[in-house]
Write a protein that holds these residues in place. Structure first.
Motif, PDB file in Angstrom:
ATOM      1  N   PHE A  85      13.715  -3.036   3.732  1.00 26.94           N
ATOM      2  CA  PHE A  85      13.618  -3.344   2.428  1.00 26.94           C
ATOM      3  C   PHE A  85      14.194  -2.251   1.362  1.00 26.94           C
ATOM      4  O   PHE A  85      14.218  -2.796   0.167  1.00 26.94           O
ATOM      5  CB  PHE A  85      12.114  -3.333   2.158  1.00 26.94           C
ATOM      6  CG  PHE A  85      11.202  -4.610   2.816  1.00 26.94           C
ATOM      7  CD1 PHE A  85      11.176  -5.464   2.202  1.00 26.94           C
ATOM      8  CD2 PHE A  85      10.589  -4.462   4.144  1.00 26.94           C
ATOM      9  CE1 PHE A  85      10.677  -6.835   2.716  1.00 26.94           C
ATOM     10  CE2 PHE A  85      10.100  -5.407   4.623  1.00 26.94           C
ATOM     11  CZ  PHE A  85      10.196  -6.662   3.723  1.00 26.94           C
ATOM     12  N   LYS A  86      14.444  -0.986   1.774  1.00 25.06           N
ATOM     13  CA  LYS A  86      14.852   0.000   1.123  1.00 25.06           C
ATOM     14  C   LYS A  86      14.328   0.095  -0.601  1.00 25.06           C
ATOM     15  O   LYS A  86      15.008   0.225  -1.331  1.00 25.06           O
ATOM     16  CB  LYS A  86      16.534  -0.334   0.689  1.00 25.06           C
ATOM     17  CG  LYS A  86      17.246  -0.301   2.241  1.00 25.06           C
ATOM     18  CD  LYS A  86      18.760  -0.762   2.054  1.00 25.06           C
ATOM     19  CE  LYS A  86      19.449  -0.491   3.273  1.00 25.06           C
ATOM     20  NZ  LYS A  86      20.871  -1.013   3.061  1.00 25.06           N
ATOM     21  N   LYS A  87      12.991  -0.084  -0.542  1.00 23.33           N
ATOM     22  CA  LYS A  87      12.335   0.095  -1.756  1.00 23.33           C
ATOM     23  C   LYS A  87      12.116   1.530  -1.866  1.00 23.33           C
ATOM     24  O   LYS A  87      11.621   2.459  -1.191  1.00 23.33           O
ATOM     25  CB  LYS A  87      10.957  -0.683  -1.729  1.00 23.33           C
ATOM     26  CG  LYS A  87      11.235  -2.221  -1.492  1.00 23.33           C
ATOM     27  CD  LYS A  87       9.433  -2.683  -1.305  1.00 23.33           C
ATOM     28  CE  LYS A  87       8.694  -2.381  -2.380  1.00 23.33           C
ATOM     29  NZ  LYS A  87       7.394  -3.165  -2.037  1.00 23.33           N
ATOM     30  N   LYS A  88      12.223   1.966  -3.380  1.00 24.66           N
ATOM     31  CA  LYS A  88      12.092   3.250  -3.644  1.00 24.66           C
ATOM     32  C   LYS A  88      10.579   3.620  -3.381  1.00 24.66           C
ATOM     33  O   LYS A  88       9.778   2.940  -3.904  1.00 24.66           O
ATOM     34  CB  LYS A  88      12.361   3.493  -5.184  1.00 24.66           C
ATOM     35  CG  LYS A  88      12.512   4.919  -5.451  1.00 24.66           C
ATOM     36  CD  LYS A  88      12.859   5.097  -6.876  1.00 24.66           C
ATOM     37  CE  LYS A  88      13.030   6.530  -7.399  1.00 24.66           C
ATOM     38  NZ  LYS A  88      13.710   6.747  -8.821  1.00 24.66           N
ATOM     39  N   ASN A  89      10.326   4.701  -2.831  1.00 25.42           N
ATOM     40  CA  ASN A  89       8.935   5.232  -2.461  1.00 25.42           C
ATOM     41  C   ASN A  89       8.129   4.272  -1.685  1.00 25.42           C
ATOM     42  O   ASN A  89       7.034   4.213  -1.965  1.00 25.42           O
ATOM     43  CB  ASN A  89       8.036   5.468  -4.141  1.00 25.42           C
ATOM     44  CG  ASN A  89       8.718   6.524  -4.649  1.00 25.42           C
ATOM     45  OD1 ASN A  89       9.188   7.389  -4.170  1.00 25.42           O
ATOM     46  ND2 ASN A  89       8.710   6.397  -5.931  1.00 25.42           N
ATOM     47  N   SER A  90       8.689   3.696  -0.840  1.00 26.81           N
ATOM     48  CA  SER A  90       7.932   2.829   0.050  1.00 26.81           C
ATOM     49  C   SER A  90       7.683   3.405   1.505  1.00 26.81           C
ATOM     50  O   SER A  90       8.546   4.154   1.715  1.00 26.81           O
ATOM     51  CB  SER A  90       8.734   1.340   0.339  1.00 26.81           C
ATOM     52  OG  SER A  90      10.279   1.606   0.795  1.00 26.81           O
ATOM     53  N   TYR A  91       6.502   2.924   1.949  1.00 21.67           N
ATOM     54  CA  TYR A  91       6.293   3.164   3.287  1.00 21.67           C
ATOM     55  C   TYR A  91       5.611   2.213   4.172  1.00 21.67           C
ATOM     56  O   TYR A  91       4.523   1.421   3.683  1.00 21.67           O
ATOM     57  CB  TYR A  91       5.364   4.721   3.422  1.00 21.67           C
ATOM     58  CG  TYR A  91       4.807   4.922   4.758  1.00 21.67           C
ATOM     59  CD1 TYR A  91       5.529   5.895   5.346  1.00 21.67           C
ATOM     60  CD2 TYR A  91       3.557   4.288   5.003  1.00 21.67           C
ATOM     61  CE1 TYR A  91       5.057   6.336   6.642  1.00 21.67           C
ATOM     62  CE2 TYR A  91       3.246   5.164   6.455  1.00 21.67           C
ATOM     63  CZ  TYR A  91       3.989   5.871   6.971  1.00 21.67           C
ATOM     64  OH  TYR A  91       3.656   6.217   8.343  1.00 21.67           O
ATOM     65  N   TRP A 104       0.943  -1.219  -0.072  1.00 26.96           N
ATOM     66  CA  TRP A 104      -0.211  -0.265   0.032  1.00 26.96           C
ATOM     67  C   TRP A 104       0.842   1.252   0.132  1.00 26.96           C
ATOM     68  O   TRP A 104       0.450   2.352  -0.532  1.00 26.96           O
ATOM     69  CB  TRP A 104      -1.086   0.008   1.037  1.00 26.96           C
ATOM     70  CG  TRP A 104      -2.286  -0.864   1.144  1.00 26.96           C
ATOM     71  CD1 TRP A 104      -2.298  -1.989   0.329  1.00 26.96           C
ATOM     72  CD2 TRP A 104      -3.422  -0.543   1.634  1.00 26.96           C
ATOM     73  NE1 TRP A 104      -3.455  -2.686   0.273  1.00 26.96           N
ATOM     74  CE2 TRP A 104      -4.138  -1.943   1.276  1.00 26.96           C
ATOM     75  CE3 TRP A 104      -3.881   0.052   2.657  1.00 26.96           C
ATOM     76  CZ2 TRP A 104      -5.473  -2.023   1.979  1.00 26.96           C
ATOM     77  CZ3 TRP A 104      -5.242  -0.105   3.224  1.00 26.96           C
ATOM     78  CH2 TRP A 104      -5.860  -1.241   2.545  1.00 26.96           C
ATOM     79  N   ASN A 105       1.978   1.223   0.681  1.00 27.03           N
ATOM     80  CA  ASN A 105       2.894   2.261   0.621  1.00 27.03           C
ATOM     81  C   ASN A 105       2.265   3.444   1.313  1.00 27.03           C
ATOM     82  O   ASN A 105       1.689   3.510   2.114  1.00 27.03           O
ATOM     83  CB  ASN A 105       3.585   2.427  -0.760  1.00 27.03           C
ATOM     84  CG  ASN A 105       4.551   1.216  -1.236  1.00 27.03           C
ATOM     85  OD1 ASN A 105       5.237   0.692  -0.192  1.00 27.03           O
ATOM     86  ND2 ASN A 105       4.610   0.795  -2.144  1.00 27.03           N
ATOM     87  N   TYR A 106       2.226   4.632   0.166  1.00 22.40           N
ATOM     88  CA  TYR A 106       1.747   5.816   0.658  1.00 22.40           C
ATOM     89  C   TYR A 106       0.346   6.126   0.801  1.00 22.40           C
ATOM     90  O   TYR A 106      -0.272   6.949   1.378  1.00 22.40           O
ATOM     91  CB  TYR A 106       2.423   7.288  -0.174  1.00 22.40           C
ATOM     92  CG  TYR A 106       3.825   7.342   0.212  1.00 22.40           C
ATOM     93  CD1 TYR A 106       4.312   7.867   1.517  1.00 22.40           C
ATOM     94  CD2 TYR A 106       4.931   6.804  -0.682  1.00 22.40           C
ATOM     95  CE1 TYR A 106       5.605   8.133   1.537  1.00 22.40           C
ATOM     96  CE2 TYR A 106       6.236   7.207  -0.331  1.00 22.40           C
ATOM     97  CZ  TYR A 106       6.637   7.860   0.715  1.00 22.40           C
ATOM     98  OH  TYR A 106       7.948   7.815   1.084  1.00 22.40           O
TER      99      TYR A 106
END
Length: 463
Positions: free
Chosen positions: A233-239, A208-210
């Motif tokens: 996790f260091k995923k781009k644009n992750s939350y 779901w991230n942001y």
């Protein structure tokens, strides 16, 4: 917070007030003012009013500047993003001068809401697009703060494509959300969901991230950030969040939102996914999924009406009129562009079909009509918002059975025509004009032709 709950001791409903959300922070901020980031839990409970203020600052910047869009995603060019960020009460962490719009989740959110609500639109030549503010923005500014909030909520809930917000081809948020809300409304858990202890639920909302923060920004719940998981996790644009806790505002709003404004009935992109061309939010679902519009004559009540008992009539009485129409009569002029230097203007009546539009495009660019095609109404190749070739067996709306007047088109609208699923010839279609009182042409025709189109079959010399 005081005066925030809709339930009183005697069982009657007390009316909510956006002014009460401000508490001791009742400081209205000019749209041009740079503001500090909201960090405290108390301030995060006032997000409904801050959301409105921030959105107005976003729109004010768009109105005052010529915002060019990127070629690939047609997003705000990166040179404007830091200046817009400085106006917001929520700052983007770790943004650099090279960060794209997707790296500014708050701005990305507002961009999609403004587009979906038709407060802004894309204009300009082919790949040289910029944003323009529509007349609806002036109407929006005349609403009360409460009405502005509900227009933003309605746009997010009914018009916005949640897959585009997440930049995904598939998302099951609409299926999972009711269960999440049901768990949150459980008084035994103090309206809190401990995601770090609920492994199954955490896995269900892993991507779901942001989107988790969207509901926080609407003031419905508060997220406890899980920095350990984000770093891991260091995923781009992750939350990721450790927990979700309902606000008092959310406790009152969410039961109405989930029951009276069921996503499967109210969200337009979801209904289009199941075969409707121009669905009316809240209307009865078609009995058959054949791509035809089969809604009841009786129009559903306005979106905000379900929440009217929570607010005084002076605060919540109206919203912006919805854009959809059952059928738009008249002469439709389309500008169909292959690129900046090759385009055609094509004229059809509202009673011609989208298949007729396909046929005249093919004729205008001198292509053979021997392949499948689709019109992607949101401009995204292979999206679910599409009207397809009669021989396409995907179950999407059939172009030969879909009249142009039934699609809900409006002047300035842009969509994608893709011909030949193998070679993927792409044309941008712009609704150039709609004259509802003009006499309908009996036959579609090409009104103007500029530049040479591409060769459908090109040969490469063997050397």
């Amino acid at each position: 917070m005081q005066n925030y709950s809709a339930s009183s001791n005697n069982g009657h409903i007390e009316q909510l007030s956006f002014e009460s959300l401000l508490g001791d922070t009742n400081d209205q901020i000019s749209p041009n003012t740079q503001v500090n980031q909201i960090t405290t839990k108390a301030n995060r409970e006032t997000f409904p009013i801050h959301l409105v203020s921030d959105f107005e600052r976003f729109m004010d910047y768009i109105e005052q500047h010529k915002i060019h869009l990127t070629n690939t995603n047609e997003y705000i060019s990166k040179k404007h993003l830091p200046a817009i960020k400085d106006r917001m009460s929520i700052k983007t962490e770790n943004a650099t001068s090279y960060s794209q719009q997707q790296n500014y989740p708050y701005i990305h959110f507002f961009f999609h809401i403004a587009l979906s609500g038709n407060l802004i639109m894309k204009a300009g030549k082919f790949k040289k697009l910029h944003l323009v503010v529509t007349e609806r923005w002036n109407t929006f500014q005349k609403l009360t703060d409460t009405e502005k909030y509900f227009f933003l909520l309605e746009t997010f809930w009914t018009n916005a494509n949640w897959e585009m917000l997440l930049d995904k081809q598939h998302t099951g948020i609409h299926y999972i959300l009711p269960d999440i809300v049901e768990n949150l409304l459980d008084k035994k858990s103090d309206f809190c969901l401990q995601l770090d202890k609920e492994t199954l639920v955490a896995n269900l909302i892993f991507d779901w991230n942001y989107f988790l923060l969207y509901f926080e920004w609407f003031g419905l719940w508060i997220c406890e950030k899980d920095q350990v998981k984000i770093d891991y996790f260091k995923k781009k644009n992750s939350y990721f969040a450790k927990s979700l806790t309902l606000t008092d505002f959310g406790i009152n709003m969410l039961p109405i939102l989930m029951k009276s404004r069921n996503l499967l009935i109210w969200n337009i992109p979801l209904r289009q996914e199941y075969g409707e061309v121009n669905p009316i939010p809240g209307s009865t679902l078609p009995e058959e999924n054949d791509g035809l519009i089969k809604t009841k004559d009786q129009r559903p009540q306005p979106f905000h009406q379900a929440f009217a008992t929570l607010f005084s009539k002076s605060d919540l009485n109206k919203s912006l009129p919805r854009m959809e129409q059952n059928f738009t009569n008249g002469v439709h002029t389309f500008k169909v562009a292959f690129d900046d230097i090759a385009w055609r203007k094509i004229v059809l009546s509202a009673k011609h079909t989208m298949d007729d539009l396909h046929k005249v495009i093919i004729r205008a660019f001198q292509f053979d009509d021997d392949h499948l095609y689709s019109f992607f109404m949101d401009g995204r190749k292979w999206s679910k918002s599409c009207i397809v070739s009669p021989d396409d067996r995907s179950g999407k709306p059939n172009a030969a059975e879909t009249m142009i007047g039934s699609v809900g088109l409006y002047c300035g609208q842009r969509f994608l025509y893709l011909y030949d699923y193998g070679d993927e010839w792409k044309f941008t279609v712009i609704v150039d004009d709609i004259q509802e009182t003009a006499s309908d042409p009996t036959t579609p025709y090409i009104a103007e032709a500029v530049g040479y189109g591409p060769d459908q079959y090109f040969l490469i010399d063997d050397k």
